[in-house]
Scaffold this motif. Structure first.
Motif, short mmCIF file in Angstrom:
data_model
loop_
_atom_site.label_atom_id
_atom_site.label_comp_id
_atom_site.label_asym_id
_atom_site.label_seq_id
_atom_site.Cartn_x
_atom_site.Cartn_y
_atom_site.Cartn_z
N LEU A 218 10.02 12.37 14.82
CA LEU A 218 8.72 11.96 14.28
C LEU A 218 8.49 12.57 12.89
CD1 LEU A 218 6.35 10.20 15.02
CD2 LEU A 218 5.10 12.26 15.55
N PHE A 219 9.01 13.80 12.71
CA PHE A 219 8.89 14.41 11.38
C PHE A 219 9.55 13.52 10.33
CE2 PHE A 219 11.46 17.05 8.42
CZ PHE A 219 10.46 17.34 7.53
N THR B 76 1.44 1.74 5.67
CA THR B 76 2.05 1.72 4.33
C THR B 76 2.66 0.37 4.02
OG1 THR B 76 4.08 2.60 5.26
CG2 THR B 76 2.54 4.18 4.33
N MET C 148 3.21 5.77 -4.33
CA MET C 148 2.08 4.98 -4.83
C MET C 148 1.19 5.84 -5.72
SD MET C 148 -1.35 4.17 -4.16
CE MET C 148 -1.78 4.42 -2.46
N ILE C 149 0.94 7.08 -5.24
CA ILE C 149 0.07 7.96 -6.02
C ILE C 149 0.71 8.27 -7.37
CG2 ILE C 149 -0.88 10.30 -6.12
CD1 ILE C 149 -1.27 10.08 -3.07
N ALA D 239 3.24 15.20 11.43
CA ALA D 239 3.90 14.73 12.65
C ALA D 239 3.32 15.43 13.88
CB ALA D 239 5.41 14.98 12.56
N VAL E 50 8.24 7.18 6.29
CA VAL E 50 7.44 5.96 6.40
C VAL E 50 6.02 6.15 5.89
CG1 VAL E 50 6.59 4.22 8.00
CG2 VAL E 50 8.83 5.20 8.34
N LEU E 51 5.48 7.35 6.07
CA LEU E 51 4.08 7.54 5.66
C LEU E 51 3.97 8.29 4.33
CD1 LEU E 51 1.15 7.11 6.49
CD2 LEU E 51 1.19 9.32 7.59
N PHE E 52 4.62 9.46 4.27
CA PHE E 52 4.37 10.33 3.11
C PHE E 52 5.02 9.78 1.84
CE2 PHE E 52 2.27 14.45 3.93
CZ PHE E 52 1.82 14.15 5.19
N PRO F 175 6.05 6.66 0.84
CA PRO F 175 5.42 5.52 0.16
C PRO F 175 4.07 5.87 -0.46
CG PRO F 175 6.15 4.90 2.36
CD PRO F 175 6.30 6.37 2.25
N VAL F 176 3.29 6.68 0.28
CA VAL F 176 1.97 7.04 -0.24
C VAL F 176 2.11 7.86 -1.51
CG1 VAL F 176 -0.10 8.39 0.22
CG2 VAL F 176 0.79 6.86 1.96
N LYS F 177 3.05 8.82 -1.47
CA LYS F 177 3.21 9.68 -2.65
C LYS F 177 3.78 8.89 -3.82
CE LYS F 177 3.47 14.07 -2.17
NZ LYS F 177 3.95 15.41 -2.00
N ILE G 131 1.98 -1.25 0.40
CA ILE G 131 1.20 -0.28 -0.38
C ILE G 131 1.71 -0.31 -1.81
CG2 ILE G 131 2.66 1.75 0.01
CD1 ILE G 131 0.04 3.28 0.52
N ILE H 15 10.22 10.36 10.62
CA ILE H 15 9.50 9.08 10.53
C ILE H 15 8.29 9.23 9.61
CG2 ILE H 15 8.01 7.50 11.84
CD1 ILE H 15 9.94 7.81 14.17
N VAL H 16 7.51 10.27 9.89
CA VAL H 16 6.29 10.47 9.10
C VAL H 16 6.64 10.69 7.63
CG1 VAL H 16 4.38 12.07 8.70
CG2 VAL H 16 4.87 11.28 10.99
N LEU I 64 5.54 7.86 20.46
CA LEU I 64 6.38 8.01 19.27
C LEU I 64 6.60 6.66 18.59
CD1 LEU I 64 8.20 10.20 17.87
CD2 LEU I 64 10.07 9.22 19.15
#
Lengths: 167, 297
Positions: free
Chosen positions: A24-25, B84, A39-40, B127, A31-33, A35-37, B87, A27-28, B73
């Motif tokens: 999950l680390f 995202t 974008m920023i 996470a 997938v999350l951090f 793209p967002v960063k 985005i 993945i996050v 998960l």
């Protein structure tokens, strides 16, 4: 179907759970951090480019302003110089004109004086002649006789000269 | 700046992501409904076991906790993908703003509690927050919360313990061992116990809080059932057996035990992770050694 006890420790379950968190680390992170960063960062770069562009435009504007200021100052100087020149020229011209006028006036005055003197002399001459004529007539009438006109004239002229000297 | 309306393809992918977000949870619920018999009366047990895999050292029972945590998960994976999806800078959608807000909040938290050196920990803390919170909140849809299984939380705590030890070892093993003999060598056993107590306390705190919520909910439900039977038992027909007291009252408690406690424990767990890891790292000593090494080179 059996169920576990409330507290049951199983090494494989712990490992699976641990690996779940690790997965999950990633993945996050992916997938999350990221793209967002991204974008920023993109947005920041965009804002930065806008700011630099604005700054450049501002600098250009300032440059042009100083340019125009100097130009305007130069124009002012030029105008002053032109005016000064014009004034000087006008002054000079007026001086010349006045001088000319003065000269002319002087000439006229002189001419007038000369004319007046001439006129006076003419008048004097005329008066004298008239007086001579008059006196000769008078004496002719008084003496009732013919006398030499030339002699008379001479005599009267002498007389008038005397008078002129006295007066 | 051109603003393009979302195309059909984009919307289709969106819908797929949302469906994939919900499907694992639905599957987990289905598995529970299909394979677990309805219990009679009050029973407080651990997770039900679907099947047991034979593994070395000890067998691996595939329990509800395992299945549900896997479902959570996968659900989180698609949630992140959904957040995202599409985005881009200068396109402000609600989810993009939400994702940005979450990322910035987590980074702010990490920066505040751990310092700039540990900024790489932000996704890890994210996470932990997501997994813990969603695991606890999965009890809202009737699933067995994976966090009320000791092994699940123990796995996370052991990972945190590994991280703590890794950062303690950054100044060499000798410095690490010396750390146990402070302030006096006599404190060695106490320090070792203290070191081991960290993951144990983290595990038990999280697991105990969530499990106790479940246990209290079950006890309260059965107590309300009994009270309802006592008061309305004499009413004729179905009215006599209908548990009136169980309507509404447990929901209020569920707000605390499932919603609030679940989020709070997630926050506490991540907070403790941050504090333990950042305090375990001897920053000054590490920097001193690093500068020394650079000077020697």
């Amino acid at each position: 179907m059996q169920s576990l006890d409330i507290i049951s420790i199983n090494i494989w379950q712990i490992v699976v759970s641990l690996l779940n968190l690790v997965i999950l680390f990633f993945i996050v992170k992916k997938v999350l951090f990221e793209p967002v960063k991204k974008m920023i960062a993109e947005r920041e770069a965009m804002a930065q480019s806008i700011i630099t562009e604005a700054n450049e435009t501002l600098d250009q504007a300032k440059e042009q302003k100083t340019l125009y200021d100097t130009k305007i100052a130069a124009a002012h100087d030029e105008a002053d110089a032109i005016i000064k020149k014009a004034v000087a020229r006008a002054d000079h011209r007026s001086d010349v004109i006045i001088e000319n006028a003065q000269e002319k006036a002087d000439g006229i005055l002189r001419q007038a004086k000369i004319d007046a003197e001439l006129e006076q002399k003419k008048a004097e001459e005329g008066i004298r002649r008239e007086i001579v004529d008059l006196s000769s007539v008078l004496t002719k009438k008084m003496l009732k006789r013919e006398i030499n006109e030339a002699d008379h004239r001479e005599m009267i002229d002498e007389f008038l000269q005397d008078i002129g000297e006295i007066s | 700046m051109q603003y393009k309306k979302a195309g059909t393809e984009f919307k289709l992918v969106d819908a797929m992501l949302v469906i994939m977000m919900i499907v694992p949870i639905v599957l987990a619920i289905l598995m529970k409904v299909l394979f677990i018999p309805v219990g009679e009366g009050i029973e407080i047990t651990g997770a039900h076991v679907y099947t047991v895999l034979n593994m070395p050292v000890s067998d691996l029972p595939i329990s509800e906790a395992q299945v549900n945590s896997l479902a959570v998960l996968i659900s989180i994976l698609f949630l992140c993908l959904y957040m995202t999806h599409g985005i881009r800078a200068h396109v402000y959608t609600k989810r993009a703003v939400l994702a940005e807000w979450a990322v910035e909040k987590i980074e702010g938290l990490v920066k505040e509690n751990m310092g700039d050196y540990f900024m790489g920990f932000a996704p890890f803390i994210g996470a932990i927050l997501l997994l813990s919170a969603f695991s606890s909140l999965s009890s809202l849809v009737g699933l067995f919360a994976p966090t009320s299984d000791l092994n699940v939380v123990a796995g996370w705590a052991i990972l945190v313990f590994i991280l703590i030890t890794y950062y303690k070892l950054k100044c060499g093993p000798w410095y690490y061992i010396k750390g146990f003999m402070e302030p006096i060598p006599l404190m060695l056993p106490m320090n070792i116990i203290g070191e081991i107590a960290t993951p144990v306390s983290m595990t038990l705190r999280h697991y105990g809080n969530i499990l106790s919520g479940t246990v209290i909910s079950i006890l309260l439900a059965s107590a309300l059932q009994a009270a309802s039977n006592l008061v309305f038992g004499n009413l004729p027909g179905i009215l006599g057996s209908f548990p009136f007291f169980r309507v509404g009252i447990p929901a209020v408690l569920s707000i605390y035990f499932d919603l609030f406690s679940g989020c709070l424990q997630a926050f506490i767990f991540s907070m403790l992770t941050m504090l333990y890891v950042s305090t375990s790292f001897p920053m000054e000593e590490y920097m001193r050694r690093k500068s020394l090494k650079e000077k020697n080179n």
